[in-house]
Design an enzyme around this catalytic site. Structure first.
Site, PDB file in Angstrom:
ATOM      1  N   ALA A  66       0.802  -1.253   0.013  1.00  0.00           N
ATOM      2  CA  ALA A  66      -0.167   0.026  -0.055  1.00  0.00           C
ATOM      3  C   ALA A  66       0.869   1.225   0.192  1.00  0.00           C
ATOM      4  CB  ALA A  66      -1.011  -0.092   1.290  1.00  0.00           C
ATOM      5  N   GLY A 111       0.898  -6.044   0.097  1.00  0.00           N
ATOM      6  CA  GLY A 111       0.253  -6.357  -0.848  1.00  0.00           C
ATOM      7  C   GLY A 111       1.055  -6.544  -2.167  1.00  0.00           C
ATOM      8  N   GLU A 114       1.098 -10.178  -1.674  1.00  0.00           N
ATOM      9  CA  GLU A 114      -0.190 -10.823  -1.923  1.00  0.00           C
ATOM     10  C   GLU A 114      -0.580 -10.912  -3.431  1.00  0.00           C
ATOM     11  OE1 GLU A 114      -2.903  -9.940   1.906  1.00  0.00           O
ATOM     12  OE2 GLU A 114      -1.765  -7.908   1.048  1.00  0.00           O
ATOM     13  N   GLU A 134       2.727  -6.777   7.521  1.00  0.00           N
ATOM     14  CA  GLU A 134       1.489  -5.926   8.153  1.00  0.00           C
ATOM     15  C   GLU A 134       1.464  -5.878   9.793  1.00  0.00           C
ATOM     16  OE1 GLU A 134       0.275  -6.863   4.103  1.00  0.00           O
ATOM     17  OE2 GLU A 134       1.421  -8.034   5.542  1.00  0.00           O
TER      18      GLU A 134
END
Length: 260
Positions: A66, A111, A114, A134
């Site tokens: 992010a 992310g 991910e 995270e």
């Protein structure tokens, strides 16, 4: 917003999507999420596209997750919208009816990792660093990481990496099956294109059904998974491609598949 936030290149039935925010390690803001979402959906029903490669611009980062500068400006409701958007985007990539190869060309955190987990195949450069970090920001992976990583590398190792927020290099990522293959950075896209070219030699309908059977079968018991496989096989039987494959074998030539 710059117009080239996502670069798109097409060659030999392969589309390469490049996250193009190298100045912020190709991190995801809303604009990049929306651009990637729109491209993925535009490719879903294109029969001339066989494989998609996703990578990051520059030599430092695949995607650092992010955009935290943007995140600091968001209200709690907007953060929920962001998580909803990125989770649905990665699910659509996972469920896309074409193989997706992640070319992990550097840092892939949060992310970014991910996104690679939602892809079908992960090829990483030797300078790649990956991790679901995270918890170090007092949050958890929100784009599928808590579910996809354990399925890929096992529950124990996934918990270790998420509990600690530890980053792993390319060689460890290969050892724990987080990536399929590693190579020198200069060779990364060539290796991905070689893999894509091999996939393009196969039957498009068969590839779609293999991906469907694996993705959905793994979420069930073996008996149900075998039924899913059986139904996926039935889809290939009446196709022109199946007959072309048999004819090419008999005639000792390379088959020409049309996805029909």
């Amino acid at each position: 917003m710059k117009d080239d936030i996502l670069l798109v290149e097409e060659q030999d039935s392969v589309v390469t999507l490049t996250l193009n925010r190298p100045e912020v390690m190709n991190s995801f803001n809303f604009a990049l999420l929306h651009a990637l979402r729109d491209q993925i959906e535009s490719l879903r029903f294109r029969t001339d596209v066989r494989v998609i490669i996703v990578t990051g611009a520059g030599e430092k980062a695949f995607c650092s997750g992010a955009d935290l500068k943007e995140r600091r400006t968001l209200t709690p409701i907007q953060v929920k919208e962001y998580i909803f958007t990125i989770r649905n985007l990665f699910t659509s990539i996972e469920q896309l009816n074409k193989p997706v190869i992640a070319a992990v060309n550097g840092a892939a955190f949060g992310g970014g990792t991910e996104l690679s987990l939602a892809s079908d195949i992960r090829i990483a450069s030797m300078n790649a660093t990956m991790g679901l970090t995270e918890t170090r920001l007092a949050i958890i992976p929100g784009a599928g990481g808590t579910q996809r990583m354990p399925r890929l590398i096992g529950k124990g190792k996934a918990k270790e990496l998420m509990f600690t927020g530890r980053r792993v290099g390319a060689e460890e990522a290969l050892r724990i099956n987080l990536v399929n293959q590693i190579c020198e950075q200069k060779d990364l896209l060539d290796e991905c294109r070689k893999m894509a070219a091999m996939i393009c030699e196969t039957g498009p309908v068969a590839i779609e059904q293999v991906k469907y059977a694996i993705n959905y079968g793994l979420e069930t018991d073996l008996h149900t998974g075998l039924a899913i496989e059986s139904n996926a096989y039935w889809v290939t039987i009446p196709t022109e491609d199946r007959l072309e494959g048999l004819a090419a074998f008999r005639e000792k030539r390379r088959p020409v598949y049309k996805g029909k």
